[in-house]
Design a protein around this motif. Structure first.
Motif, PDB file in Angstrom:
ATOM      1  N   GLY A 116      -0.637 -14.756   0.761  1.00  0.00           N
ATOM      2  CA  GLY A 116       0.322 -14.186   1.706  1.00  0.00           C
ATOM      3  C   GLY A 116       1.696 -14.829   1.613  1.00  0.00           C
ATOM      4  O   GLY A 116       2.643 -14.370   2.257  1.00  0.00           O
ATOM      5  N   GLN A 119       4.435 -12.420   0.290  1.00  0.00           N
ATOM      6  CA  GLN A 119       4.868 -11.488   1.344  1.00  0.00           C
ATOM      7  C   GLN A 119       5.762 -12.197   2.352  1.00  0.00           C
ATOM      8  O   GLN A 119       6.759 -11.648   2.802  1.00  0.00           O
ATOM      9  CB  GLN A 119       3.660 -10.866   2.043  1.00  0.00           C
ATOM     10  CG  GLN A 119       4.034  -9.923   3.175  1.00  0.00           C
ATOM     11  CD  GLN A 119       4.825  -8.719   2.707  1.00  0.00           C
ATOM     12  OE1 GLN A 119       4.436  -8.040   1.757  1.00  0.00           O
ATOM     13  NE2 GLN A 119       5.938  -8.430   3.360  1.00  0.00           N
ATOM     14  N   THR A 123       9.561 -11.101   3.128  1.00  0.00           N
ATOM     15  CA  THR A 123      10.023 -10.801   4.495  1.00  0.00           C
ATOM     16  C   THR A 123      11.230 -11.662   4.854  1.00  0.00           C
ATOM     17  O   THR A 123      12.213 -11.163   5.420  1.00  0.00           O
ATOM     18  CB  THR A 123       8.874 -11.010   5.499  1.00  0.00           C
ATOM     19  OG1 THR A 123       7.802 -10.117   5.166  1.00  0.00           O
ATOM     20  CG2 THR A 123       9.332 -10.772   6.929  1.00  0.00           C
ATOM     21  N   TRP A 151       3.579  -3.514  -6.305  1.00  0.00           N
ATOM     22  CA  TRP A 151       3.634  -4.381  -5.124  1.00  0.00           C
ATOM     23  C   TRP A 151       4.911  -4.104  -4.341  1.00  0.00           C
ATOM     24  O   TRP A 151       4.882  -3.939  -3.127  1.00  0.00           O
ATOM     25  CB  TRP A 151       3.567  -5.846  -5.571  1.00  0.00           C
ATOM     26  CG  TRP A 151       3.439  -6.854  -4.467  1.00  0.00           C
ATOM     27  CD1 TRP A 151       2.302  -7.180  -3.770  1.00  0.00           C
ATOM     28  CD2 TRP A 151       4.475  -7.690  -3.930  1.00  0.00           C
ATOM     29  NE1 TRP A 151       2.582  -8.165  -2.853  1.00  0.00           N
ATOM     30  CE2 TRP A 151       3.905  -8.500  -2.933  1.00  0.00           C
ATOM     31  CE3 TRP A 151       5.831  -7.835  -4.219  1.00  0.00           C
ATOM     32  CZ2 TRP A 151       4.637  -9.438  -2.210  1.00  0.00           C
ATOM     33  CZ3 TRP A 151       6.565  -8.767  -3.502  1.00  0.00           C
ATOM     34  CH2 TRP A 151       5.968  -9.562  -2.509  1.00  0.00           C
ATOM     35  N   ARG A 155       5.751  -1.887  -0.528  1.00  0.00           N
ATOM     36  CA  ARG A 155       6.545  -2.519   0.526  1.00  0.00           C
ATOM     37  C   ARG A 155       7.845  -1.778   0.781  1.00  0.00           C
ATOM     38  O   ARG A 155       8.771  -2.309   1.373  1.00  0.00           O
ATOM     39  CB  ARG A 155       6.786  -3.979   0.165  1.00  0.00           C
ATOM     40  CG  ARG A 155       5.516  -4.794   0.417  1.00  0.00           C
ATOM     41  CD  ARG A 155       5.323  -5.959  -0.497  1.00  0.00           C
ATOM     42  NE  ARG A 155       4.057  -6.618  -0.191  1.00  0.00           N
ATOM     43  CZ  ARG A 155       2.879  -6.230  -0.678  1.00  0.00           C
ATOM     44  NH1 ARG A 155       2.795  -5.198  -1.482  1.00  0.00           N
ATOM     45  NH2 ARG A 155       1.771  -6.871  -0.348  1.00  0.00           N
TER      46      ARG A 155
END
Length: 186
Positions: A116, A119, A123, A151, A155
């Motif tokens: 994670g 990600q 973000t 990927w 997103r």
């Protein structure tokens, strides 16, 4: 959020085991360069020579000077990074919207993949680009890196063109994401 040690409400602060903060003058560009080499080594092994897979420490410092570099640390170990800027000064002909922000050198140590952290860094990059005043983000990556392109597409990134950098051995796909979907211009 699932409460894992990599979660963060803002994406800017520490959480549990991994701390994300801005790179500062006490941090090592040598360690950062080694992280980039490790993180991009799988691409190089597959024949895609990303600049981050071989760049020098001087190249790393040059790229850091063009934006805000954020690093992820677990204890004293560097496990991830991303550098952001807004607006992004693009070369003539690069297919990005005027005023878009960008990020580069998004890297996660291979031991932290699927945790994670990627990600979380993505973000953070989007939040910082928005805070710096850009409503869109433009990035590029190897068109041959099908999993990576997928990927980004999952997103919200959409292909808008292609580009060829002189420091890589592949054609890049340029992807753009609107950071304020549904926002109406006034």
């Amino acid at each position: 959020m699932d409460g894992s040690p990599l979660d963060s409400a803002s994406g800017l602060a520490s959480s549990g085991m991994v701390v994300v903060r801005q790179f500062d003058e006490g941090d090592s560009a040598v360690r950062l360069t080694h992280l980039l080499h490790r993180a991009y080594s799988a691409h190089a092994a597959e024949g895609r020579t990303f600049f981050a897979s071989y760049q020098s420490v001087e190249d790393t410092l040059h790229r850091l000077a063009r934006g805000e570099c954020w690093i992820a640390l677990r204890g004293g170990t560097l496990v991830g990074t991303v550098t952001v800027t807004a607006p992004y000064r693009v070369p003539e002909g690069y297919p990005a919207p005027a005023g878009a922000g960008a990020f580069w050198q998004l890297a996660v140590d291979p031991e932290y993949r699927e945790s994670g952290l990627g990600q979380r860094l993505l973000t953070l990059a989007e939040e910082r680009i928005s805070a710096l005043g850009s409503a869109q983000v433009a990035i590029d990556t190897s068109a041959e890196a099908v999993e990576l392109v997928g990927w980004y597409r999952r997103r919200g990134y959409e292909p808008v063109g292609s580009w060829r950098w002189g420091v890589t051995n592949y054609e890049s796909v340029v992807l753009v994401k609107d950071l304020a979907p549904g926002r109406r211009e006034r």
